[in-house]
Design an enzyme around this catalytic site. Sequence first.
Site, PDB file in Angstrom:
ATOM      1  N   LYS A  83       4.526  -2.751   7.803  1.00  0.00           N
ATOM      2  CA  LYS A  83       3.052  -3.030   8.417  1.00  0.00           C
ATOM      3  C   LYS A  83       3.191  -4.613   9.033  1.00  0.00           C
ATOM      4  O   LYS A  83       4.216  -5.172   8.555  1.00  0.00           O
ATOM      5  CB  LYS A  83       1.866  -2.876   7.627  1.00  0.00           C
ATOM      6  CG  LYS A  83       1.653  -1.374   7.054  1.00  0.00           C
ATOM      7  CD  LYS A  83       0.417  -1.353   6.366  1.00  0.00           C
ATOM      8  CE  LYS A  83       0.455   0.259   5.902  1.00  0.00           C
ATOM      9  NZ  LYS A  83      -1.124   0.311   5.227  1.00  0.00           N
ATOM     10  N   TYR A  97      -3.929   7.085  12.010  1.00  0.00           N
ATOM     11  CA  TYR A  97      -5.019   7.146  10.792  1.00  0.00           C
ATOM     12  C   TYR A  97      -6.275   7.982  11.044  1.00  0.00           C
ATOM     13  O   TYR A  97      -7.374   7.622  10.547  1.00  0.00           O
ATOM     14  CB  TYR A  97      -5.186   5.536  10.528  1.00  0.00           C
ATOM     15  CG  TYR A  97      -4.150   4.930   9.771  1.00  0.00           C
ATOM     16  CD1 TYR A  97      -3.879   5.218   8.572  1.00  0.00           C
ATOM     17  CD2 TYR A  97      -3.839   3.637  10.372  1.00  0.00           C
ATOM     18  CE1 TYR A  97      -2.880   4.780   7.809  1.00  0.00           C
ATOM     19  CE2 TYR A  97      -2.864   3.054   9.492  1.00  0.00           C
ATOM     20  CZ  TYR A  97      -2.435   3.432   8.337  1.00  0.00           C
ATOM     21  OH  TYR A  97      -1.720   2.681   7.877  1.00  0.00           O
ATOM     22  N   PHE A 147     -13.581   1.024   6.298  1.00  0.00           N
ATOM     23  CA  PHE A 147     -12.684   0.127   6.785  1.00  0.00           C
ATOM     24  C   PHE A 147     -11.802   0.597   8.015  1.00  0.00           C
ATOM     25  O   PHE A 147     -10.753  -0.207   8.514  1.00  0.00           O
ATOM     26  CB  PHE A 147     -11.852  -0.249   5.567  1.00  0.00           C
ATOM     27  CG  PHE A 147     -11.209   1.095   5.140  1.00  0.00           C
ATOM     28  CD1 PHE A 147      -9.710   1.714   5.603  1.00  0.00           C
ATOM     29  CD2 PHE A 147     -11.836   1.741   3.912  1.00  0.00           C
ATOM     30  CE1 PHE A 147      -9.179   2.565   5.068  1.00  0.00           C
ATOM     31  CE2 PHE A 147     -11.079   3.009   3.434  1.00  0.00           C
ATOM     32  CZ  PHE A 147      -9.690   3.305   3.933  1.00  0.00           C
ATOM     33  N   ARG A 173       6.875   7.385  -1.754  1.00  0.00           N
ATOM     34  CA  ARG A 173       5.396   6.994  -2.253  1.00  0.00           C
ATOM     35  C   ARG A 173       5.486   6.633  -3.519  1.00  0.00           C
ATOM     36  O   ARG A 173       4.691   5.373  -3.658  1.00  0.00           O
ATOM     37  CB  ARG A 173       4.479   8.358  -1.964  1.00  0.00           C
ATOM     38  CG  ARG A 173       4.246   9.020  -0.677  1.00  0.00           C
ATOM     39  CD  ARG A 173       3.234   8.285  -0.034  1.00  0.00           C
ATOM     40  NE  ARG A 173       1.861   8.455  -0.562  1.00  0.00           N
ATOM     41  CZ  ARG A 173       0.688   7.931  -0.121  1.00  0.00           C
ATOM     42  NH1 ARG A 173       0.705   7.370   1.146  1.00  0.00           N
ATOM     43  NH2 ARG A 173      -0.316   8.085  -0.670  1.00  0.00           N
ATOM     44  N   THR A 181      -2.035   2.405  -3.543  1.00  0.00           N
ATOM     45  CA  THR A 181      -2.595   1.897  -2.204  1.00  0.00           C
ATOM     46  C   THR A 181      -2.920   0.377  -2.544  1.00  0.00           C
ATOM     47  O   THR A 181      -2.576  -0.558  -1.651  1.00  0.00           O
ATOM     48  CB  THR A 181      -3.682   2.746  -1.658  1.00  0.00           C
ATOM     49  OG1 THR A 181      -3.510   3.967  -1.678  1.00  0.00           O
ATOM     50  CG2 THR A 181      -4.136   2.107  -0.351  1.00  0.00           C
ATOM     51  N   ARG A 221       4.412  -2.403  -3.158  1.00  0.00           N
ATOM     52  CA  ARG A 221       3.350  -3.038  -2.964  1.00  0.00           C
ATOM     53  C   ARG A 221       3.201  -4.019  -4.218  1.00  0.00           C
ATOM     54  O   ARG A 221       2.471  -4.926  -4.006  1.00  0.00           O
ATOM     55  CB  ARG A 221       2.232  -1.772  -2.933  1.00  0.00           C
ATOM     56  CG  ARG A 221       2.293  -1.363  -1.567  1.00  0.00           C
ATOM     57  CD  ARG A 221       1.446  -0.100  -1.444  1.00  0.00           C
ATOM     58  NE  ARG A 221       1.097   0.375  -0.025  1.00  0.00           N
ATOM     59  CZ  ARG A 221       0.587   1.688   0.088  1.00  0.00           C
ATOM     60  NH1 ARG A 221       0.445   2.511  -0.781  1.00  0.00           N
ATOM     61  NH2 ARG A 221       0.573   1.909   1.478  1.00  0.00           N
ATOM     62  N   ASN A 231      -1.033  -4.256   2.682  1.00  0.00           N
ATOM     63  CA  ASN A 231      -0.083  -3.778   1.659  1.00  0.00           C
ATOM     64  C   ASN A 231       1.184  -3.410   1.993  1.00  0.00           C
ATOM     65  O   ASN A 231       2.034  -2.353   1.451  1.00  0.00           O
ATOM     66  CB  ASN A 231      -0.799  -2.390   0.785  1.00  0.00           C
ATOM     67  CG  ASN A 231      -1.291  -1.469   1.792  1.00  0.00           C
ATOM     68  OD1 ASN A 231      -0.771  -1.507   2.861  1.00  0.00           O
ATOM     69  ND2 ASN A 231      -1.801  -0.628   1.248  1.00  0.00           N
TER      70      ASN A 231
END
Length: 146
Positions: free
Chosen positions: A9, A49, A57, A85, A91, A102, A112
């Site tokens: 990200k 998303y 959010f 994952r 998350t 993370r 994150n």
Amino acid sequence: MERTFLMIKPDGVQRGLIGQIMTRFEKKGFKLVNAKLMTVSRELAEKHYDELKEKPFFGELVDFITSGPVFAMIWEGNNVISVARAMMGKTNPADAAPGTIRADFAVSVGMNVIHGSDSPENAQREIDLWFNGEAISYDKTIAKWL
Ligand code: RTP
Ligand code: MG
């Protein structure tokens, strides 16, 4: 062989974490089969998303993902969807186990550092959405150096 879509990200790109994060997946034994540094349109972020569009959010999430370059990748390997994952951690970095990406690199649920597909259906959907389904073949090159 299973494939997943992973994305570093904007926070991870701007903080210079691309190399360290990719190293973890390389060392694990997964194979990189596509990657690109890119900016994300609101249209692409909203499609990506889509499942979260009713969440409070959602607007902030789209603002964030479109705020700077991301590094989009396709990785291949045994159980890569669930193992990636697990390597990413929960998350919310506060809940993520030490040693996960993370936990080690992030402190905020919004920033994150990394996205990973959460199911085979979403992996295929995201690979199609971000890479038009295209992966790089190693067939002609592998083994020359082995
Ligand atoms: P991702 O899709 O980015 O890999 O993350 P995830 O599966 O672990 O979590 P998901 O439920 O899909 O949420 C997507 C991203 O939305 C942000 N988020 N913010 N403020 C909040 O309570 C909240 N909850 C989720 C996170 O950045 C999360 O990665
Ligand atoms: Mg998700």
